[in-house]
Design a protein around this motif. Sequence first.
Motif, mmCIF file in Angstrom:
data_model
loop_
_atom_site.group_PDB
_atom_site.id
_atom_site.type_symbol
_atom_site.label_atom_id
_atom_site.label_comp_id
_atom_site.label_asym_id
_atom_site.label_seq_id
_atom_site.Cartn_x
_atom_site.Cartn_y
_atom_site.Cartn_z
ATOM 1 N N THR A 158 0.845 -1.183 0.000
ATOM 2 C CA THR A 158 0.000 0.000 0.000
ATOM 3 C C THR A 158 0.882 1.234 0.000
ATOM 4 O OG1 THR A 158 -0.102 0.112 2.414
ATOM 5 C CG2 THR A 158 -1.814 -1.172 1.312
ATOM 6 N N GLY B 174 -1.293 8.156 1.654
ATOM 7 C CA GLY B 174 -1.991 9.268 1.025
ATOM 8 C C GLY B 174 -3.425 8.918 0.709
ATOM 9 N N PRO B 175 -4.227 9.946 0.423
ATOM 10 C CA PRO B 175 -5.666 9.718 0.167
ATOM 11 C C PRO B 175 -5.935 8.905 -1.096
ATOM 12 C CG PRO B 175 -5.079 12.005 -0.262
ATOM 13 C CD PRO B 175 -3.864 11.346 0.347
ATOM 14 N N ASP B 176 -5.048 8.966 -2.055
ATOM 15 C CA ASP B 176 -5.211 8.200 -3.287
ATOM 16 C C ASP B 176 -4.247 7.025 -3.347
ATOM 17 O OD1 ASP B 176 -7.161 9.977 -4.216
ATOM 18 O OD2 ASP B 176 -5.621 11.339 -4.994
ATOM 19 N N GLY B 177 -3.867 6.525 -2.175
ATOM 20 C CA GLY B 177 -2.883 5.448 -2.104
ATOM 21 C C GLY B 177 -3.327 4.198 -2.828
ATOM 22 N N ASP B 178 -2.402 3.623 -3.547
ATOM 23 C CA ASP B 178 -2.669 2.393 -4.286
ATOM 24 C C ASP B 178 -2.567 1.185 -3.365
ATOM 25 O OD1 ASP B 178 -2.916 3.739 -6.716
ATOM 26 O OD2 ASP B 178 -0.771 3.612 -7.106
#
Length: 113
Positions: free
Chosen positions: A80, A83-87
């Motif tokens: 992972t 951040g808010p857009d973490g992959d």
Amino acid sequence: MSTTKNVEVDPAAVNGAPASWQLRLRNDDSGQGLNEMGAALKAGRGHVYSVSDEPGAKSVLAFLPSHPDEGVDTLARVRTSEGPDGDVVFERSAERPMGLWAEAGENLLRIVP
């Protein structure tokens, strides 16, 4: 002091070929985390074990039991990013019948102090 252990994940062969992959796991807590993972595998309950922390990312070993009627559980190495857009990336995964994961958990509990 942090040490590492190499663990072979091999609950079964698939089509006659070994279905294993090697994991290098930290053992920061004298085996407690690995004991918890073994107990979760044996009991068929979900569990997440931190494998590595890197700047901006984390890798975990996650045991994801399925609905009992399906009879198949998954062990996955997942990365992972923060951040808010973490992959969330499944690096590797293995799906096996619940009984094989329980056996793998019993074996893990035997080898970890």
